[in-house]
Scaffold this motif. Structure first.
Motif: not given
Length: 458
Positions: A174-177, A116, A122, A179-180
């Motif tokens: 990454d934070p969004d990764a 990821e 990214d 979260a997913r």
């Protein structure tokens, strides 16, 4: 002792894969070429019966070249230049058994995040880069290991190893990764609550491995995953991804000098010190068995019986493999004949011996309609008792050995199977002659050996 678990069965099914399963593949030429190459693999390797052309062409068809890198990584290479593909497997001692208490699922989340994003790319850019070259790069976890798989055409091997190096040495996290990853794992765990066979397996595992690191599911728990932070992931990666703990297995269109060159950059950047984690404590079978039933309001039940068995280094490893096959290893097994063929109580019934580093489980599994549970369970127990109290005859033993050795090459008839098998051999330190000796060690099992392990385990 044996533990029994019963759950009610539903029809929902799920599959799990870390990482790139969330995104469709890029419809570019390299991906299309890789798909054609994968489709043609059976023709390159030949068709059983008989040993495939790949296996027949070499004097020692299963032997791998072995070497150790300057940083202590053990590497196994099976060269095959008949098609332009390479399969690579990397195994680190960083499986779910090393999840910190209260954060069950950390190893699997770390594996999920492996592809990821890396370096300057990214997650979207990294996946587009992999897709453009037709590279499959994923990670997953077992109880003992964090496993990485790489599949590529030979013409894109340099790009594939460069991407591997970026993911190993420059992960983004990454934070969004994250979260997913958490959302994906939680959704799967929630779905699994609807599948009785999975829940029965989880509950049995928790009982037979009570107070042991193997006791929780490899994908974690809802409560544990909710507590995982990016700092946890970074720490787990730092503690688990050390070069002395790493085994690499490669099969395909590459020679040793080229492989050494390609591995030098990504592997030399790993921490060369041993992992700070101690070895896992050996699991011990419970002195007294127990039975647990959990009710669900549907029409079919899942039954699981199990106990702690042994690891691959126990002297009874080969006799137990034969015993397991006689008990529930196929359509000629005792459980299958009694419960499915003669009584028609289940579409399938099996026993499975799964050796692990700290002793793995032996499990009998069957699903049946609720009204048939008492009869099916009684038959399973009766066959286990009969096998423990009596002898196997020569014909039954000969059939089991013939089945095991006769299907042996089927487990090695593709580059992916060869790479995965050698990764397992290397990780569990089974020896360079393991594949060559396996058939003769199975043939050496006697009736007395089977009688001994039946009394020991059943």
């Amino acid at each position: 002792m044996w533990r029994l678990i019963m759950f009610t069965q539903t029809t929902w099914s799920a599959s799990s894969c870390a990482g790139s399963a969330l995104r469709p593949a890029c419809p570019c030429r390299p991906r299309w070429l890789l798909g054609v190459a994968l489709l043609l693999l059976p023709f390159w390797f030949g068709v059983w019966p008989g040993v495939s052309p790949l296996l027949a062409a070499e004097s020692h068809p299963f032997r791998a070249q072995e070497f150790v890198t300057a940083h202590g990584v053990r590497v196994y290479l099976v060269e095959n230049h008949r098609n332009p593909m390479v399969e690579m497997r990397l195994w680190f001692r960083a499986g779910s058994a090393y999840d910190p208490p209260g954060k069950e699922g950390l190893a699997n989340i770390t594996a999920w995040l492996f592809n990821e994003g890396a370096g300057d790319m990214d997650a979207d850019a990294f996946h587009e880069h992999l897709d453009y070259f037709g590279i499959h790069l994923n990670a997953d976890t077992t109880r003992d290991a964090l496993t990485i798989s790489l599949t590529t055409l030979t013409s894109y091997l340099d790009e594939a190893c460069a991407a591997l190096g970026q993911a190993l040495l420059r992960p983004r996290f990454d934070p969004d990764a994250l979260a997913r990853a958490v959302a994906d794992r939680k959704a799967k765990l929630i779905k699994e609550k609807e599948k009785a066979s999975i829940q029965a397996g989880h509950l049995l595992n928790a009982l037979i491995f009570a107070n042991h690191p193997y006791g929780h599911p490899t994908h974690g728990t809802l409560e544990g995953i909710d507590r995982i932070t990016l700092e946890d992931v970074r720490r787990f990666r730092a503690d688990g991804l050390h070069s002395p703990e790493l085994v690499v297995a490669v099969a395909g269109d590459i020679d040793q000098p080229k492989l050494r060159e390609l591995l030098e950059r990504p592997l030399s950047g790993l921490d060369a010190q041993p992992s700070p984690w101690p070895a896992l404590p050996q699991a011990v079978a419970a002195p007294v068995g127990r039975m647990e039933h959990r009710h669900l309001d549907v029409t079919q039940s899942s039954i699981r019986l199990g106990r702690v068995a042994i690891n691959r280094h126990d002297p009874d490893y080969y006799p137990l493999t034969v015993l397991d096959h006689i008990l529930g290893g196929g359509s000629t097994s005792r459980l299958f004949q009694q419960i499915r063929d003669k009584k028609g109580l289940s579409y399938g019934v099996s026993s499975t011996f799964s050796p692990l580093a700290a002793s793995g489980p032996m499990v009998v599994a069957l699903d049946t309609k609720n009204t048939s549970v008492p009869e099916a369970l009684a038959l399973a127990r009766a066959e286990m008792t009969r096998l423990a109290d009596a002898d196997v005859d020569e014909a039954e033993l000969a059939d089991a050995i013939a089945n095991l050795t006769g299907t042996f090459a089927l487990h090695l008839d593709g580059l992916d199977k060869l790479a995965s098998t050698w990764a397992t051999i290397g990780f569990y330190r089974r020896g360079s002659d393991y594949l060559e000796k396996w058939p003769e060690r199975i043939r050496a099992v006697t009736r007395e050996d089977v009688r001994r392990v039946a009394k020991r385990f059943l």
